[in-house]
Design a protein around this motif. Sequence first.
Motif, mmCIF file in Angstrom:
data_model
loop_
_atom_site.group_PDB
_atom_site.id
_atom_site.type_symbol
_atom_site.label_atom_id
_atom_site.label_comp_id
_atom_site.label_asym_id
_atom_site.label_seq_id
_atom_site.Cartn_x
_atom_site.Cartn_y
_atom_site.Cartn_z
ATOM 1 N N ILE A 1 33.752 30.181 42.054
ATOM 2 C CA ILE A 1 32.404 30.545 42.498
ATOM 3 C C ILE A 1 32.389 31.984 43.007
ATOM 4 O O ILE A 1 31.454 32.756 42.734
ATOM 5 N N GLY A 2 33.423 32.369 43.744
ATOM 6 C CA GLY A 2 33.507 33.737 44.238
ATOM 7 C C GLY A 2 33.563 34.752 43.118
ATOM 8 O O GLY A 2 32.917 35.808 43.186
ATOM 9 N N ALA A 3 34.334 34.456 42.068
ATOM 10 C CA ALA A 3 34.433 35.379 40.942
ATOM 11 C C ALA A 3 33.105 35.501 40.206
ATOM 12 O O ALA A 3 32.688 36.601 39.826
ATOM 13 N N LEU A 4 32.434 34.385 39.995
ATOM 14 C CA LEU A 4 31.120 34.425 39.341
ATOM 15 C C LEU A 4 30.120 35.195 40.206
ATOM 16 O O LEU A 4 29.326 36.002 39.685
ATOM 17 N N ALA A 5 30.147 34.952 41.505
ATOM 18 C CA ALA A 5 29.247 35.677 42.405
ATOM 19 C C ALA A 5 29.555 37.168 42.398
ATOM 20 O O ALA A 5 28.638 38.005 42.444
ATOM 21 N N ALA A 6 30.838 37.518 42.317
ATOM 22 C CA ALA A 6 31.215 38.932 42.289
ATOM 23 C C ALA A 6 30.643 39.628 41.051
ATOM 24 O O ALA A 6 30.219 40.790 41.122
ATOM 25 N N ALA B 1 43.732 29.464 44.123
ATOM 26 C CA ALA B 1 43.101 28.982 45.355
ATOM 27 C C ALA B 1 43.511 29.870 46.519
ATOM 28 O O ALA B 1 44.255 29.474 47.419
ATOM 29 N N LYS B 2 43.005 31.121 46.475
ATOM 30 C CA LYS B 2 43.318 32.123 47.494
ATOM 31 C C LYS B 2 42.028 32.789 47.961
ATOM 32 O O LYS B 2 40.944 32.367 47.600
ATOM 33 N N THR B 3 42.174 33.853 48.712
ATOM 34 C CA THR B 3 41.023 34.498 49.330
ATOM 35 C C THR B 3 40.347 35.552 48.465
ATOM 36 O O THR B 3 39.187 35.896 48.702
ATOM 37 N N ASP B 4 41.023 36.096 47.460
ATOM 38 C CA ASP B 4 40.633 37.400 46.934
ATOM 39 C C ASP B 4 39.365 37.399 46.096
ATOM 40 O O ASP B 4 38.624 38.389 46.103
ATOM 41 N N ALA B 5 39.080 36.338 45.371
ATOM 42 C CA ALA B 5 37.835 36.304 44.595
ATOM 43 C C ALA B 5 36.629 36.247 45.531
ATOM 44 O O ALA B 5 35.640 36.978 45.342
ATOM 45 N N LEU B 6 36.686 35.388 46.543
ATOM 46 C CA LEU B 6 35.596 35.322 47.517
ATOM 47 C C LEU B 6 35.482 36.616 48.318
ATOM 48 O O LEU B 6 34.374 37.082 48.612
ATOM 49 N N MET C 1 37.251 47.502 42.194
ATOM 50 C CA MET C 1 37.036 47.548 40.754
ATOM 51 C C MET C 1 35.574 47.464 40.324
ATOM 52 O O MET C 1 35.203 48.052 39.302
ATOM 53 N N PRO C 2 34.678 46.751 41.043
ATOM 54 C CA PRO C 2 33.272 46.828 40.652
ATOM 55 C C PRO C 2 32.737 48.253 40.651
ATOM 56 O O PRO C 2 32.002 48.652 39.736
ATOM 57 N N ALA C 3 33.105 49.041 41.672
ATOM 58 C CA ALA C 3 32.663 50.436 41.714
ATOM 59 C C ALA C 3 33.290 51.241 40.585
ATOM 60 O O ALA C 3 32.649 52.145 40.027
ATOM 61 N N VAL C 4 34.533 50.945 40.224
ATOM 62 C CA VAL C 4 35.174 51.622 39.088
ATOM 63 C C VAL C 4 34.417 51.321 37.801
ATOM 64 O O VAL C 4 34.179 52.216 36.972
#
Length: 582
Positions: A130-135, A172-177, A368-371
């Motif tokens: 969900i975090g990756a999709l939201a990102a 199952a870690k923090t980084d996508a969220l 990376m989004p800004a890149v």
Amino acid sequence: MPVLSRPFPTARVIAGPLARLLRAADGLLAFGAASHGRACALLLLLGLACFLPGLASLQPMDRDEPRFAQASKQMLETGDLVDIRFQAEARHKKPVGIYWAQAATVAAAEALGVPQARTAIGLYRIPSLIGALAAILLTYWAALALLPRRGALLAAALFGACLMLSAEARLAKTDALLTACAVASFGALARAWLGRARLERRRGPASLGTAVIFWLGMALGILIKGPMVPLFAGLAALVLSLREGSARWLLDLRPRLGLALVLAVVAPWFAAIAWKSGGAFFGEAVGKDMLGKVGGAAEKHWGPPGAYALAFFATFWPGAAFAALAIPFAWARRGEEAVALLLAWIVPMWLIFEALPTKLPHYVLPLMPAVAILTVLALHRGALDPRRPGAAWVAGLVVLIPVGLTLGLSAAAWRLDGVLPLVALPFLLAACALAAMALAAFRRGAGEGALVLAILASLIVSPAVFGLTQPVLQSLKLAPRLAALRDSLPCEGVRTGTLGLREPSLVFTLGTDLAMLNAAEDARDFLNAGGCRLVLVEDRFAEAFAATGAQKTPAGRVTGFNINGGKPVGVSAWAVMPGATP
């Protein structure tokens, strides 16, 4: 608004299959850019296609992922939603946000009747998915402040297709969220920065909704990974304020309201954990975990300065080569409002990460989004020109990753398991072909089409690697195979201990009560303690265990490759089964 510097190539310029692919790519972008709804739908489909394959079948990836998942599982087992523990050990490294998200997901699955939900690692990965999709969607929203809809769609898709996000969506870690929270704050910061001069179609200061998004991203980011989102946003705001000679533009973000919102979200748990741990959480999280990474290489994850820049060509594939070509544009146009904003988000934190001795590839994921946005901005300004010296050679890097994956995965599968990923090979070869077509399109001046074809190549790579190749690599699935061996014993309530192999994936898979044994005599005593028992003995302890003379029955053997240690491993299982029924 910037526009494309040249028309999209047609069959009159480029002939053959490449022309047809470029027309299809143009049509796809045009379809998605027709409305925000279509753009978001396409981005969600891209994310699901990239992230879902292998989400459930990929084994728990040592060591961090099963540590997070096990701590979340223990919250469900104990009902304690404040303290964070891995077996009996306090896990005071990260705040509680990710554990709450994982525990809530698994609890919902149990309520829906999902069998063995607490040991299904795929369920613990859903918050990351969900975090990756939201990102991705938030990258689109952030990009709309800087680009037209078509460009924003392309930038979000370029980020969504990158390999690092694809990997983190399955862990199952923090980084996508965390990345979703960071890009939410970035998008709001962008609107406040551009809105101060009513630039880029702005008609006034940032709205109340924008301010709420900024501070909510900060608050949730703090609950997920402590100070990281405030550090990303705060450093960017500082750089921009120094450039402006004033920080008054930040008042558009309603700091009084925002700080109250942040405190309302984060203060209750931080107060609760401070009381429950006697302040030990802050000493561990700040004094040992965070400062330990600043002062030394945490858990041997050392790397020299420049390591992130080198790894970037793999982690941000397929956009990395094109992003590298945008660097001269970024330097030349650094005085422009949009470019200054993007550089303020990317450069200071990147330099800090390069300077720290601890190097982990996912640390730079929130940048990376800004890149991706900067890359598309450079494309729209005509800066990704294949006629520039060396440009075609740099763009050629887009082909190396799928070719390297095809060869590397085939070699690994053959060496470890004596098989080839035959089902995956056609897809991997198709991804190589699409990457080659992307390079050909770029060399012929079709920069936008080249990005779309590269994204489509990634759309094939992720399912091929995670969905089709990964299940073939049985040597890597030590914990699931040992759990299956334990479950095959003809008795109930098997108590299990392990001697030698101590990976967190074993605790998550075999149970919180897994006994970590330190010596052969401990294994003998464990077997003799009564009831149905199983001990797993790594080969390096086999001789010492045999010398103890323990009464035991062979229960099977598992050999494989420990990806954490980077070496082959063999484990023999020995059981005591009083009253077992065949």
